[in-house]
Structures are given as structure tokens and as C-alpha cells.
Design a protein around this motif. Structure first.
Motif, mmCIF file in Angstrom:
data_model
loop_
_atom_site.group_PDB
_atom_site.id
_atom_site.type_symbol
_atom_site.label_atom_id
_atom_site.label_comp_id
_atom_site.label_asym_id
_atom_site.label_seq_id
_atom_site.Cartn_x
_atom_site.Cartn_y
_atom_site.Cartn_z
ATOM 1 N N VAL A 34 0.831 -1.001 -0.077
ATOM 2 C CA VAL A 34 0.009 0.048 -0.044
ATOM 3 C C VAL A 34 0.882 1.375 0.054
ATOM 4 O O VAL A 34 0.599 2.089 -0.599
ATOM 5 C CB VAL A 34 -1.035 -0.014 1.155
ATOM 6 N N THR A 35 1.976 1.350 0.736
ATOM 7 C CA THR A 35 2.931 2.326 0.806
ATOM 8 C C THR A 35 3.524 2.274 -0.643
ATOM 9 O O THR A 35 3.657 3.906 -0.717
ATOM 10 C CB THR A 35 3.793 2.189 1.803
ATOM 11 N N LYS A 36 3.849 1.640 -1.147
ATOM 12 C CA LYS A 36 4.508 1.643 -2.446
ATOM 13 C C LYS A 36 3.527 2.295 -3.400
ATOM 14 O O LYS A 36 3.733 3.137 -4.361
ATOM 15 C CB LYS A 36 5.274 0.392 -3.021
ATOM 16 N N GLN A 37 2.352 1.954 -3.333
ATOM 17 C CA GLN A 37 1.235 2.373 -4.306
ATOM 18 C C GLN A 37 1.024 3.902 -3.761
ATOM 19 O O GLN A 37 0.967 4.539 -5.074
ATOM 20 C CB GLN A 37 -0.165 1.670 -4.287
ATOM 21 N N GLN A 64 19.740 7.898 -1.531
ATOM 22 C CA GLN A 64 19.100 7.249 -0.254
ATOM 23 C C GLN A 64 18.512 8.496 0.739
ATOM 24 O O GLN A 64 17.485 8.092 1.107
ATOM 25 C CB GLN A 64 20.513 6.665 0.684
ATOM 26 N N LYS A 65 19.064 9.523 0.611
ATOM 27 C CA LYS A 65 18.644 10.807 1.207
ATOM 28 C C LYS A 65 17.025 11.041 0.622
ATOM 29 O O LYS A 65 16.197 11.196 1.323
ATOM 30 C CB LYS A 65 19.343 11.727 1.205
ATOM 31 N N PHE A 66 17.238 11.111 -0.584
ATOM 32 C CA PHE A 66 15.953 11.636 -1.319
ATOM 33 C C PHE A 66 14.956 10.324 -1.161
ATOM 34 O O PHE A 66 13.750 10.627 -0.970
ATOM 35 C CB PHE A 66 16.362 11.733 -2.810
ATOM 36 N N SER A 67 15.309 9.234 -1.176
ATOM 37 C CA SER A 67 14.391 7.974 -0.960
ATOM 38 C C SER A 67 13.713 8.153 0.169
ATOM 39 O O SER A 67 12.598 7.704 0.398
ATOM 40 C CB SER A 67 15.056 6.659 -1.409
ATOM 41 N N ARG A 68 14.411 8.222 1.295
ATOM 42 C CA ARG A 68 13.988 8.478 2.688
ATOM 43 C C ARG A 68 13.026 9.415 2.685
ATOM 44 O O ARG A 68 11.942 9.303 3.341
ATOM 45 C CB ARG A 68 15.037 8.563 3.825
ATOM 46 N N GLY A 69 13.262 10.654 2.031
ATOM 47 C CA GLY A 69 12.113 11.818 2.028
ATOM 48 C C GLY A 69 10.920 11.421 1.461
ATOM 49 O O GLY A 69 9.985 11.980 1.928
ATOM 50 N N ILE A 70 11.184 10.699 0.309
ATOM 51 C CA ILE A 70 9.894 10.273 -0.514
ATOM 52 C C ILE A 70 9.013 9.222 0.521
ATOM 53 O O ILE A 70 7.903 9.548 0.473
ATOM 54 C CB ILE A 70 10.231 9.557 -1.758
ATOM 55 N N LYS A 72 9.006 9.015 3.611
ATOM 56 C CA LYS A 72 8.584 9.689 4.937
ATOM 57 C C LYS A 72 7.423 10.736 4.546
ATOM 58 O O LYS A 72 6.348 10.654 5.151
ATOM 59 C CB LYS A 72 9.624 10.582 5.635
ATOM 60 N N GLU A 73 7.419 11.393 3.193
ATOM 61 C CA GLU A 73 6.367 12.196 2.892
ATOM 62 C C GLU A 73 5.168 11.404 2.343
ATOM 63 O O GLU A 73 4.106 11.799 3.079
ATOM 64 C CB GLU A 73 6.965 13.206 1.621
ATOM 65 N N THR A 74 5.301 10.429 1.954
ATOM 66 C CA THR A 74 4.339 9.451 1.497
ATOM 67 C C THR A 74 3.465 9.064 2.743
ATOM 68 O O THR A 74 2.416 9.132 2.955
ATOM 69 C CB THR A 74 4.613 8.159 0.855
ATOM 70 N N LEU A 75 4.114 8.501 3.733
ATOM 71 C CA LEU A 75 3.730 7.992 5.211
ATOM 72 C C LEU A 75 3.084 9.172 5.926
ATOM 73 O O LEU A 75 2.030 8.895 6.524
ATOM 74 C CB LEU A 75 4.517 7.194 5.865
ATOM 75 N N ARG A 76 3.559 10.383 5.606
ATOM 76 C CA ARG A 76 2.770 11.297 6.439
ATOM 77 C C ARG A 76 1.521 11.665 5.679
ATOM 78 O O ARG A 76 0.481 12.104 6.307
ATOM 79 C CB ARG A 76 3.881 12.686 6.306
ATOM 80 N N TYR A 117 1.825 23.167 8.861
ATOM 81 C CA TYR A 117 2.694 22.615 9.748
ATOM 82 C C TYR A 117 3.810 21.767 9.173
ATOM 83 O O TYR A 117 4.715 21.303 9.770
ATOM 84 C CB TYR A 117 2.200 21.838 10.918
ATOM 85 N N TYR A 118 3.759 21.680 7.623
ATOM 86 C CA TYR A 118 4.532 20.707 6.960
ATOM 87 C C TYR A 118 4.990 21.555 5.776
ATOM 88 O O TYR A 118 4.329 22.165 5.081
ATOM 89 C CB TYR A 118 3.937 19.518 6.668
ATOM 90 N N ILE A 119 6.505 21.219 5.489
ATOM 91 C CA ILE A 119 6.798 21.669 4.061
ATOM 92 C C ILE A 119 6.402 20.651 3.166
ATOM 93 O O ILE A 119 6.622 19.616 3.308
ATOM 94 C CB ILE A 119 8.339 21.864 4.172
ATOM 95 N N SER A 120 5.635 21.203 2.131
ATOM 96 C CA SER A 120 5.213 20.177 1.253
ATOM 97 C C SER A 120 6.208 19.937 0.124
ATOM 98 O O SER A 120 6.650 21.067 -0.683
ATOM 99 C CB SER A 120 3.890 20.635 0.780
ATOM 100 N N TYR A 121 6.556 18.813 -0.315
ATOM 101 C CA TYR A 121 7.428 18.647 -1.421
ATOM 102 C C TYR A 121 6.793 18.483 -2.686
ATOM 103 O O TYR A 121 7.282 18.102 -3.884
ATOM 104 C CB TYR A 121 8.435 17.864 -0.928
ATOM 105 N N TYR A 122 5.503 18.341 -2.522
ATOM 106 C CA TYR A 122 4.659 17.956 -3.566
ATOM 107 C C TYR A 122 3.867 19.199 -4.021
ATOM 108 O O TYR A 122 3.027 19.894 -3.751
ATOM 109 C CB TYR A 122 3.851 16.697 -3.588
#
Length: 122
Positions: A34-37, A64-70, A72-76, A117-122
Motif C-alpha cells: 500500500v505504501t508503494k502504491q 538514499q537521502k531523497f528516497s527516505r524523504g519520499i 517519509k512524505e508518503t507516510l505522512r 505545519y509541514y513543508i510540502s515537497y509536492y
């Protein structure tokens, strides 16, 4: 297997242990899927982020840094456990509110989407 031994010590029979293990495997696979989707959905909705991600693929550390960010943002934005709660180990101030240590703080899906309250990367 420490986990199975612990369950046996707790007095669970083999059928109960088997069911718990199967539940854990299925739950892990389902939540990962589900997270990957959601992650793919967000990347497709935001091609500029996907382009930026592609541009860092040659640099392992940046990738790796960018992947972690993606992730984390997805799970947020789309948490697997939308109603998960937290207990703070220390006093914490959030948005001007004092949350005492050990205070039970419920979380819901809508709080994860509050863009103030969040910086949106999207």
C-alpha cells in the motif's frame, strides 16, 4: 527464533503461534504494498519530484537521502495506521501548545495533511 520461543514461554500452542506469524507476514506485505502504491501515485502526480529523483540516482548518498524523504512524505500524507497515537517521552511544545511527557496524543489522517505545519515537497 527468539520470537517463537517467547510465544511458547507465554503458553501459546503451535496453532496460535502459526496464526500470529502468518498475520505478521501478511500485514508486512500489505502495508509495504500500500505504501508503494501511494508513493508511485504521488510521484506520478508530481513529475518534477520524479525528475529530481532521477537526477540524483548516480549519487548513492543523495539517492538514499531523497528516497527516505519520499517514503517519509508518503507516510505522512497517507499513513498506514491513520489512527495511530503517540506518547511523548518528554515535555514538548507543538504549535504553542504544551504537551506533557507521557501524555496520550491521538493522531488522525487529517492532521497529517495540514500544510501549515509541514513543508510540502509536492
Amino acid at each position: 527464533m527468539g520470537f517463537v520461543r517467547k510465544l511458547k514461554k507465554e503458553g501459546l500452542n503451535e496453532m496460535e503461534i502459526s496464526r500470529i506469524c502468518v498475520d505478521l507476514v501478511i500485514a508486512a506485505g500489505d502495508t509495504t504494498s500500500v505504501t508503494k502504491q501511494w508513493m508511485l501515485y504521488l510521484l506520478c502526480k508530481n513529475p518534477h519530484v520524479l525528475d529530481e529523483y532521477r537526477s540524483v540516482l548516480d549519487d548513492k548518498e543523495e539517492e538514499q537521502k531523497f528516497s527516505r524523504g519520499i517514503v517519509k512524505e508518503t507516510l505522512r500524507m497517507y499513513p498506514i495506521a491513520a489512527l495511530a497515537s503517540r506518547i511523548f517521552p518528554n515535555d514538548c511544545e507543538l504549535g504553542g501548545y504544551l504537551i506533557p511527557a507521557t501524555e496520550f496524543t491521538p493522531n488522525d489522517l487529517t492532521s497529517n495533511l495540514e500544510h501549515l505545519y509541514y513543508i510540502s515537497y509536492y
